[in-house]
Scaffold this motif. Structure first.
Motif, short mmCIF file in Angstrom:
data_model
loop_
_atom_site.label_atom_id
_atom_site.label_comp_id
_atom_site.label_asym_id
_atom_site.label_seq_id
_atom_site.Cartn_x
_atom_site.Cartn_y
_atom_site.Cartn_z
N UNK A 183 0.82 -1.20 0.00
CA UNK A 183 0.00 0.00 0.00
C UNK A 183 0.86 1.26 0.00
N UNK A 184 1.98 1.23 0.73
CA UNK A 184 2.91 2.37 0.75
C UNK A 184 3.51 2.57 -0.63
N UNK A 185 3.91 1.48 -1.29
CA UNK A 185 4.48 1.59 -2.64
C UNK A 185 3.48 2.20 -3.61
N UNK A 186 2.23 1.82 -3.45
CA UNK A 186 1.18 2.37 -4.31
C UNK A 186 1.09 3.89 -4.13
N UNK A 187 1.15 4.35 -2.90
CA UNK A 187 1.01 5.78 -2.63
C UNK A 187 2.24 6.57 -3.10
N UNK A 188 3.41 5.93 -3.11
CA UNK A 188 4.64 6.63 -3.50
C UNK A 188 4.82 6.72 -5.00
N UNK A 189 4.13 5.87 -5.76
CA UNK A 189 4.26 5.89 -7.21
C UNK A 189 3.42 6.99 -7.83
N UNK A 190 3.95 7.58 -8.89
CA UNK A 190 3.17 8.53 -9.67
C UNK A 190 2.04 7.80 -10.39
N UNK A 191 1.01 8.52 -10.84
CA UNK A 191 0.00 7.88 -11.69
C UNK A 191 0.68 7.21 -12.88
N UNK A 192 0.29 6.01 -13.18
CA UNK A 192 0.89 5.21 -14.26
C UNK A 192 2.32 4.80 -13.95
N UNK A 193 2.74 4.91 -12.67
CA UNK A 193 4.06 4.43 -12.28
C UNK A 193 4.11 2.92 -12.26
N UNK A 194 5.33 2.38 -12.17
CA UNK A 194 5.52 0.93 -12.25
C UNK A 194 6.17 0.37 -10.99
N UNK A 195 5.68 -0.80 -10.61
CA UNK A 195 6.26 -1.56 -9.50
C UNK A 195 6.87 -2.83 -10.08
N UNK A 196 8.15 -3.06 -9.76
CA UNK A 196 8.87 -4.22 -10.27
C UNK A 196 9.30 -5.08 -9.10
N UNK A 197 8.88 -6.35 -9.11
CA UNK A 197 9.15 -7.25 -8.00
C UNK A 197 9.78 -8.54 -8.52
N UNK A 198 10.94 -8.88 -7.98
CA UNK A 198 11.58 -10.16 -8.30
C UNK A 198 11.59 -11.03 -7.05
N UNK A 199 11.11 -12.26 -7.18
CA UNK A 199 11.06 -13.19 -6.05
C UNK A 199 11.31 -14.62 -6.55
N UNK A 200 11.74 -15.51 -5.65
CA UNK A 200 11.82 -16.93 -6.01
C UNK A 200 10.42 -17.51 -6.25
N UNK A 201 10.39 -18.61 -6.97
CA UNK A 201 9.13 -19.26 -7.33
C UNK A 201 9.13 -20.68 -6.77
N UNK A 202 8.32 -20.92 -5.74
CA UNK A 202 8.35 -22.23 -5.08
C UNK A 202 7.71 -23.34 -5.92
N UNK A 203 7.19 -23.00 -7.10
CA UNK A 203 6.64 -24.02 -7.99
C UNK A 203 7.59 -24.37 -9.14
N UNK A 204 8.85 -23.94 -9.02
CA UNK A 204 9.84 -24.25 -10.05
C UNK A 204 10.33 -25.69 -9.90
N UNK A 205 10.99 -26.19 -10.93
CA UNK A 205 11.52 -27.56 -10.90
C UNK A 205 12.60 -27.70 -9.84
#
Length: 299
Positions: A183-205
């Protein structure tokens, strides 16, 4: 979370040796580490010379591989954020500079570690800011960014709609107050701003192959563990629109190398390469890469 069941039990291989459970929520399609350390106790689980994102050392094979991968990853990360400069472009630009507009572009990197991504962006005409709770890593990062990196409380001091892009490279899984931070990230972004998230994927091989030895579980520093469904459902509930999901190809090899150490007691680079390769080949069909980058646009 609803419909919770125990998914797997495992231990902290890198610092404490303590045991934890991963709890699966069918409703959220997310795993939660249990028990989660208190805010007071959590820092002690990061107190290790082997916690590589807080140092710039190159003492062994694992650290050398990490830096080789990071060098390549930095270029790709820069291409990615530059590609957001124009909504009329539907693909990654092949130049790190020609897509930048003349107006100031502001980037916030949360959990920036020693600041290499911020420095890369700064050197390519971005106005950069970082958040890093570890004081040693923050000091290193500030030397690279002219004191543009701050502790976590600074998040609440930025003005709303300040940033064009907010990035979290393998950071969201560390945040105790998950929904509050989104929610904080949403408020800090400009209109049409972008959020980029990299995380591990527990459904990978590779996650399925190594199971309790899979290094990317990294309990209890990783408090949450995401599937593609879980990530998109979570972030979209805060007013974001999912755009792209991109693979982090090299992560399968690095994570497998560390997982081999946990499983066998020593690093087995040949087996790690084989499992990493199989994981990436299988993911070409399934889309379930070892780690994934999710891009979201503020609606």
């Amino acid at each position: 979370m609803k419909n919770q069941t125990k998914f797997i039990s495992l231990k902290d291989h890198s610092v404490s040796g303590e045991s934890f459970d991963l709890i699966y929520s069918q409703y959220d399609d997310i795993l939660e580490t249990s028990p989660q350390p208190s805010a007071k106790d959590l820092p002690k689980y990061y107190q290790s010379e082997d916690y590589i994102s807080h140092t710039d050392t190159r003492r062994n094979l694992l650290e050398q591989v990490y830096h080789i991968i990071r060098k390549s990853a930095l270029k790709k990360k820069l291409l990615l954020i530059n590609s957001f400069d124009s909504d009329t472009s539907n693909s990654l630009t092949t130049s790190t500079s020609n897509s930048l507009s003349t107006k100031e572009k502001k980037l916030l990197d949360v959990g920036c570690g020693t600041g290499d991504f911020l420095k890369t962006a700064k050197d390519n005409n971005w106005s950069v800011f970082g958040i890093e709770p570890n004081p040693d890593a923050r000091q290193i990062a500030n030397l690279k960014t002219e004191n543009s990196v701050f502790d976590i409380p600074k998040l609440l001091d930025f003005e709303e709609s300040s940033f064009d892009i907010i990035t979290l490279w393998h950071v969201l899984e560390h945040l105790p107050k998950l929904e509050e931070h989104i929610q904080i990230f949403n408020s800090l972004l400009k209109p049409d701003g972008h959020l980029v998230i990299a995380v591990p994927n527990f459904k990978s091989y590779d996650a399925n192959y190594y199971k309790k030895f899979w290094a990317a579980y990294d309990v209890p520093r990783h408090l949450w563990h995401f599937s593609q469904t879980g990530m998109k459902r979570l972030v979209e509930s805060f007013g974001f629109k999912s755009q792209k999901t991109l693979p982090m190809i090299f992560d399968a090899f690095y994570v497998s190398l560390l997982s081999e150490k946990y499983k066998r007691g020593f690093m087995n680079p040949f087996m790690a390469f084989w499992i990493g390769l199989r994981s990436n080949l299988k993911a070409k069909r399934s889309g379930e890469y070892s780690s994934l980058i999710y891009t979201f646009k503020k609606s």
